[in-house]
Design a protein around this motif. Structure first.
Motif, PDB file in Angstrom:
ATOM      1  N   ALA A 251       0.764  -1.256  -0.240  1.00 51.58           N
ATOM      2  CA  ALA A 251       0.011   0.110  -0.415  1.00 51.58           C
ATOM      3  C   ALA A 251       0.893   1.150  -0.451  1.00 51.58           C
ATOM      4  N   ASP A 252       0.406   2.176  -0.409  1.00 52.09           N
ATOM      5  CA  ASP A 252       1.429   4.202  -0.121  1.00 52.09           C
ATOM      6  C   ASP A 252       1.582   4.169   1.665  1.00 52.09           C
ATOM      7  N   ASP A 253       1.879   3.413   2.509  1.00 48.31           N
ATOM      8  CA  ASP A 253       1.766   3.426   3.557  1.00 48.31           C
ATOM      9  C   ASP A 253       3.081   2.522   3.921  1.00 48.31           C
TER      10      ASP A 253
ATOM     11  N   LEU B 186       1.085   0.658   7.011  1.00 51.40           N
ATOM     12  CA  LEU B 186      -0.007  -0.497   6.529  1.00 51.40           C
ATOM     13  C   LEU B 186       0.617  -1.651   5.303  1.00 51.40           C
TER      14      LEU B 186
ATOM     15  N   GLU C 188       0.624  -4.365   7.827  1.00 51.63           N
ATOM     16  CA  GLU C 188      -0.356  -5.217   8.373  1.00 51.63           C
ATOM     17  C   GLU C 188      -1.132  -5.760   7.065  1.00 51.63           C
ATOM     18  N   ASP C 189      -0.536  -5.452   6.711  1.00 48.47           N
ATOM     19  CA  ASP C 189      -1.002  -5.794   5.074  1.00 48.47           C
ATOM     20  C   ASP C 189      -0.949  -7.196   4.684  1.00 48.47           C
TER      21      ASP C 189
ATOM     22  N   ARG D  90      -1.007  -9.731   7.776  1.00 42.74           N
ATOM     23  CA  ARG D  90      -2.440 -10.844   7.477  1.00 42.74           C
ATOM     24  C   ARG D  90      -2.414 -11.948   6.065  1.00 42.74           C
TER      25      ARG D  90
END
Lengths: 191, 199
Positions: free
Chosen positions: A149-151, A154, A157-158, A161
């Motif tokens: 992601a762009d962070d 995040l 975290e992605d 999972r």
């Protein structure tokens, strides 16, 4: 900016919103009966009032602290997640690692993210991921790269999972490391 | 691993972007609402330019808007939202009679609304070609009528499924989603009614 509660989240909430609109409509009709411009003013006030009401309503889940990701890896395996910013030249992972995923966030500016013009940023991230996976490749260790992601937080975290690492290595600033620590239960260290 | 590295080198379109920042279902609903707002917004913009910027008389003489018939139609549509809500509350309480009766009444009232609108079109005395006022009137009410038609189609399937016993207290997602759409159509009609007939 305060989050605006989605008035159509469920049938019950949609019905409640409809009731509010009916009340607002009655006010507008009453005002318009006296004078058309008074009705227009009432309509503007009603719209502002509805928006204000939706902004006061709590957004489900917004106040809850993010749930920490807690993976479980089978015995004998040691999964390592490497979070590296675009341009990172090299990282080292522990010898006991059996599986490594390198995730590189596609860092985009707010304008790029808002307009969806993130192709170049994703290409940059992809190049870094490719270079790092080649550098980390060794016999007996599964290594793959991903664009996140762009962070960075995040992105970590992605990936957690789906991948479920036993430890996370971060090639970024201390603030990023601290934020990732707040989201996961596994050890997080800076490299 | 090597294969994956090779895969990264291939020319290919960008991977679909997905992150946990927002759930797909929520994003879908936001996009739906946004698209509907833009769709109706385009028609309301035309309405604004015709009526406010150009100063077109509303309704343009010698035409008249059937305000009373539209008011009765509004009452019918608003009532249908109450029966829709009753249907969903009934299924949540495992009351199949309430579900079936609620959906059937909602469907019949929606159908009555659409038929009344059709009758209104045939008797209103002007056609879409009769000036900007007439065009905007038919566009706005017609666009909403199309939404009612879609809602009726959804309601028809929901009603058939209800009579075939497809829904119960635990499984009624189909009624929930249809209910959201029906209330949305009702809210949009109130906005259309206020702007076209009242203000």
């Amino acid at each position: 900016m305060r989050p605006l509660r989605n008035p159509l989240r469920s049938e019950a909430e949609s019905f409640r919103f409809l009731l509010a609109v009916i009340v607002a409509a009655l006010v507008i009709v009453g005002a318009a009966y006296l004078n058309t411009w008074l009705g227009v003013a009432a309509a503007l006030l009603a719209v502002a009032g509805l928006v204000w009401w939706l902004m006061q309503e709590p957004v489900p889940g917004a106040a809850e602290p993010p749930r920490k990701v807690d993976p479980s890896t089978p015995a004998g395996q040691h999964k390592v997640l490497v979070v590296a910013l675009p341009g990172t030249a090299s990282v080292t992972v522990p010898e006991r690692a059996t599986e490594v995923v390198v995730v590189v966030p596609a860092l985009a500016s707010k304008l790029e993210a808002a307009t969806g013009a993130v192709d170049d940023r994703r290409a940059d991230a992809e190049q870094t991921a490719l270079a790092l996976t080649r550098r980390l490749s060794r016999p007996g260790v599964g290594v793959r790269g991903e664009v996140g992601a762009d962070d960075p937080v995040l992105a970590a975290e992605d990936t957690m999972r789906l991948f479920g690492a036993d430890e996370i290595l971060v090639a970024a600033g201390d603030d990023v490391v601290e934020q990732i620590r707040g989201r996961v239960t596994v050890p997080v260290s800076r490299v | 691993m090597a294969a994956h590295a090779e895969h990264l080198e291939h020319e290919h379109p960008p991977e679909p972007y997905y992150s946990s920042r927002i759930a797909p279902s929520v994003l879908g609903m936001f996009l739906f609402i946004a698209s509907e707002i833009m769709l109706f917004g385009a028609f309301f913009t035309a309405y604004f330019f015709v009526r406010v910027v150009n100063g077109t008389p509303w309704p343009t003489p010698p035409f008249h808007l059937p305000i009373f018939v539209a008011f009765v139609n509004t009452c019918i549509l608003v009532t249908s939202s109450f029966t829709m809500h009753w249907a969903l509350q009934s299924v949540k309480r495992n009351n199949p009679f309430g579900l079936r009766a609620g959906l059937l009444l909602t469907f019949l009232m929606g159908l009555t609304f659409l038929i009344t609108q059709g009758r209104e079109y045939s008797r209103v005395g002007f056609a879409p070609k009769d000036g900007a006022f007439a065009t905007i009137f038919y566009c706005l009410t017609g666009l909403h009528g199309a939404h009612v038609f879609v809602g009726l189609s959804i309601l028809l399937f929901m009603t058939i499924r209800a009579f075939r016993g497809h829904f119960d207290a635990e499984h009624h997602h189909g009624v929930e989603i249809g209910g959201i759409y029906w209330h949305f159509v009702d809210v949009m009609w109130i906005v259309v009614y206020l702007t076209v007939y009242i203000l």
